[in-house]
Design a protein around this motif. Structure first.
Motif, PDB file in Angstrom:
ATOM      1  N   GLY A   1      32.895  -8.024  -9.471  1.00 53.49           N
ATOM      2  CA  GLY A   1      33.865  -8.191 -10.550  1.00 53.49           C
ATOM      3  C   GLY A   1      33.370  -7.680 -11.893  1.00 53.49           C
ATOM      4  O   GLY A   1      34.150  -7.587 -12.840  1.00 53.49           O
ATOM      5  N   LYS A   2      32.088  -7.346 -11.986  1.00 56.93           N
ATOM      6  CA  LYS A   2      31.518  -6.875 -13.253  1.00 56.93           C
ATOM      7  C   LYS A   2      31.233  -5.376 -13.243  1.00 56.93           C
ATOM      8  O   LYS A   2      30.713  -4.837 -14.210  1.00 56.93           O
ATOM      9  N   GLU A   3      31.600  -4.693 -12.172  1.00 55.76           N
ATOM     10  CA  GLU A   3      31.290  -3.273 -12.037  1.00 55.76           C
ATOM     11  C   GLU A   3      31.875  -2.428 -13.170  1.00 55.76           C
ATOM     12  O   GLU A   3      31.217  -1.517 -13.672  1.00 55.76           O
ATOM     13  N   LEU A   4      33.092  -2.714 -13.574  1.00 58.16           N
ATOM     14  CA  LEU A   4      33.759  -1.925 -14.608  1.00 58.16           C
ATOM     15  C   LEU A   4      32.981  -1.941 -15.923  1.00 58.16           C
ATOM     16  O   LEU A   4      32.888  -0.925 -16.613  1.00 58.16           O
ATOM     17  N   PHE A   5      32.399  -3.091 -16.269  1.00 56.63           N
ATOM     18  CA  PHE A   5      31.597  -3.183 -17.492  1.00 56.63           C
ATOM     19  C   PHE A   5      30.470  -2.151 -17.478  1.00 56.63           C
ATOM     20  O   PHE A   5      30.239  -1.437 -18.451  1.00 56.63           O
ATOM     21  N   PHE A   6      29.764  -2.059 -16.351  1.00 55.51           N
ATOM     22  CA  PHE A   6      28.633  -1.132 -16.262  1.00 55.51           C
ATOM     23  C   PHE A   6      29.107   0.319 -16.219  1.00 55.51           C
ATOM     24  O   PHE A   6      28.478   1.198 -16.808  1.00 55.51           O
ATOM     25  N   GLU A   7      30.216   0.572 -15.544  1.00 59.17           N
ATOM     26  CA  GLU A   7      30.766   1.925 -15.519  1.00 59.17           C
ATOM     27  C   GLU A   7      31.171   2.373 -16.928  1.00 59.17           C
ATOM     28  O   GLU A   7      30.892   3.496 -17.335  1.00 59.17           O
ATOM     29  N   LYS A   8      31.786   1.468 -17.701  1.00 55.59           N
ATOM     30  CA  LYS A   8      32.166   1.788 -19.075  1.00 55.59           C
ATOM     31  C   LYS A   8      30.936   1.999 -19.961  1.00 55.59           C
ATOM     32  O   LYS A   8      31.020   2.670 -20.979  1.00 55.59           O
ATOM     33  N   SER A   9      29.798   1.422 -19.558  1.00 51.90           N
ATOM     34  CA  SER A   9      28.548   1.572 -20.311  1.00 51.90           C
ATOM     35  C   SER A   9      27.786   2.831 -19.910  1.00 51.90           C
ATOM     36  O   SER A   9      26.662   3.041 -20.359  1.00 51.90           O
ATOM     37  N   GLY A  10      28.373   3.652 -19.031  1.00 51.50           N
ATOM     38  CA  GLY A  10      27.761   4.915 -18.660  1.00 51.50           C
ATOM     39  C   GLY A  10      26.897   4.872 -17.412  1.00 51.50           C
ATOM     40  O   GLY A  10      26.232   5.842 -17.087  1.00 51.50           O
ATOM     41  N   TYR A  11      26.903   3.759 -16.693  1.00 55.05           N
ATOM     42  CA  TYR A  11      26.134   3.642 -15.456  1.00 55.05           C
ATOM     43  C   TYR A  11      26.990   4.132 -14.293  1.00 55.05           C
ATOM     44  O   TYR A  11      28.202   3.951 -14.291  1.00 55.05           O
ATOM     45  N   THR A  12      26.356   4.760 -13.330  1.00 54.28           N
ATOM     46  CA  THR A  12      27.052   5.239 -12.147  1.00 54.28           C
ATOM     47  C   THR A  12      26.580   4.450 -10.937  1.00 54.28           C
ATOM     48  O   THR A  12      25.460   3.932 -10.914  1.00 54.28           O
ATOM     49  N   LYS A  13      27.451   4.379  -9.946  1.00 51.95           N
ATOM     50  CA  LYS A  13      27.069   3.692  -8.720  1.00 51.95           C
ATOM     51  C   LYS A  13      25.889   4.430  -8.113  1.00 51.95           C
ATOM     52  O   LYS A  13      25.843   5.650  -8.077  1.00 51.95           O
TER      53      LYS A  13
ATOM     54  N   PHE B   1      19.034   1.014 -22.768  1.00 51.86           N
ATOM     55  CA  PHE B   1      18.802   2.366 -22.277  1.00 51.86           C
ATOM     56  C   PHE B   1      17.985   3.187 -23.270  1.00 51.86           C
ATOM     57  O   PHE B   1      17.053   3.896 -22.910  1.00 51.86           O
ATOM     58  N   GLU B   2      18.321   3.061 -24.541  1.00 49.74           N
ATOM     59  CA  GLU B   2      17.638   3.821 -25.587  1.00 49.74           C
ATOM     60  C   GLU B   2      16.149   3.476 -25.665  1.00 49.74           C
ATOM     61  O   GLU B   2      15.320   4.356 -25.892  1.00 49.74           O
ATOM     62  N   HIS B   3      15.798   2.221 -25.453  1.00 50.86           N
ATOM     63  CA  HIS B   3      14.416   1.781 -25.660  1.00 50.86           C
ATOM     64  C   HIS B   3      13.619   1.570 -24.378  1.00 50.86           C
ATOM     65  O   HIS B   3      12.419   1.308 -24.437  1.00 50.86           O
ATOM     66  N   SER B   4      14.246   1.704 -23.235  1.00 51.36           N
ATOM     67  CA  SER B   4      13.526   1.594 -21.969  1.00 51.36           C
ATOM     68  C   SER B   4      12.680   2.851 -21.754  1.00 51.36           C
ATOM     69  O   SER B   4      13.154   3.960 -21.990  1.00 51.36           O
ATOM     70  N   PRO B   5      11.444   2.703 -21.281  1.00 51.04           N
ATOM     71  CA  PRO B   5      10.622   3.884 -21.010  1.00 51.04           C
ATOM     72  C   PRO B   5      11.027   4.603 -19.725  1.00 51.04           C
ATOM     73  O   PRO B   5      10.527   5.691 -19.453  1.00 51.04           O
ATOM     74  N   THR B   6      11.916   4.016 -18.931  1.00 53.55           N
ATOM     75  CA  THR B   6      12.304   4.584 -17.645  1.00 53.55           C
ATOM     76  C   THR B   6      13.824   4.578 -17.504  1.00 53.55           C
ATOM     77  O   THR B   6      14.542   3.977 -18.301  1.00 53.55           O
ATOM     78  N   SER B   7      14.302   5.209 -16.434  1.00 54.28           N
ATOM     79  CA  SER B   7      15.703   5.052 -16.045  1.00 54.28           C
ATOM     80  C   SER B   7      15.917   3.583 -15.713  1.00 54.28           C
ATOM     81  O   SER B   7      14.968   2.849 -15.424  1.00 54.28           O
ATOM     82  N   LEU B   8      17.164   3.154 -15.747  1.00 51.49           N
ATOM     83  CA  LEU B   8      17.458   1.746 -15.494  1.00 51.49           C
ATOM     84  C   LEU B   8      18.369   1.576 -14.288  1.00 51.49           C
ATOM     85  O   LEU B   8      19.292   2.356 -14.078  1.00 51.49           O
ATOM     86  N   PHE B   9      18.101   0.540 -13.525  1.00 51.46           N
ATOM     87  CA  PHE B   9      18.910   0.156 -12.379  1.00 51.46           C
ATOM     88  C   PHE B   9      19.363  -1.282 -12.609  1.00 51.46           C
ATOM     89  O   PHE B   9      18.676  -2.070 -13.241  1.00 51.46           O
ATOM     90  N   ILE B  10      20.532  -1.606 -12.071  1.00 44.03           N
ATOM     91  CA  ILE B  10      21.022  -2.982 -12.166  1.00 44.03           C
ATOM     92  C   ILE B  10      21.905  -3.268 -10.963  1.00 44.03           C
ATOM     93  O   ILE B  10      22.632  -2.387 -10.494  1.00 44.03           O
ATOM     94  N   GLY B  11      21.807  -4.467 -10.455  1.00 43.58           N
ATOM     95  CA  GLY B  11      22.715  -4.929  -9.419  1.00 43.58           C
ATOM     96  C   GLY B  11      23.838  -5.703 -10.091  1.00 43.58           C
ATOM     97  O   GLY B  11      23.601  -6.739 -10.698  1.00 43.58           O
TER      98      GLY B  11
END
Length: 137
Positions: A112-124, A98-108
């Motif tokens: 079962g892995k949703e919690l990892f991304f939520e804890k990393s500050g990503y929102t649905k 996130f810090e080094h990306s020139p843009t916002s980031l999206f990920i699918g």
């Protein structure tokens, strides 16, 4: 640029376009065992921003970002060797992405892995869809 992870021996490298294909495939096979074509993998790695985590000479984690540099960026995958999971390596890779990306980031997220991304500050966000093709071998 390299970062040290506290007391651990983990070193992080940014935008590793010359990432060794055999090291990457060795990591991939610890997470997603399969047969992968080396030349196609090399070409894929050259098209992404690769942030890597190393334990001395062993690649133990990688996050790949595909971006147009202005409108869109997506994380194609985040991989952490099973032997190194639950040590905040994935979290740190996501922070660096996130810090080094020139843009916002999206990920699918895989089920079962949703919690990892939520804890990393990503929102649905947008719903993810796929239509699979057979991978070249």
């Amino acid at each position: 640029m390299k970062y040290k992870d506290g007391e651990k021996r983990i070193t992080y490298s940014l935008d590793n376009h010359d990432l060794c294909v055999s090291s990457f495939l060795s990591l991939v096979n610890t997470v997603w065992p399969g047969e992968y074509h080396e030349q196609f993998t090399k070409e894929a790695l050259q098209k992404t921003m690769n942030i890597t985590a190393w334990d001395e000479e062993e690649l133990v984690g990688c996050v790949r970002i595909l971006t147009d540099g202005y409108f869109f960026g997506t994380i194609t995958e985040i991989l952490v060797s099973p032997d190194y999971q639950r040590n905040n390596i994935g979290k740190h890779l996501m922070e660096l992405a996130f810090e080094h990306s020139p843009t916002s980031l999206f990920i699918g997220a895989q089920p079962g892995k949703e919690l990892f991304f939520e804890k990393s500050g990503y929102t649905k966000s947008i719903q993810s869809f796929q239509k699979k093709k057979q991978r070249k071998r």
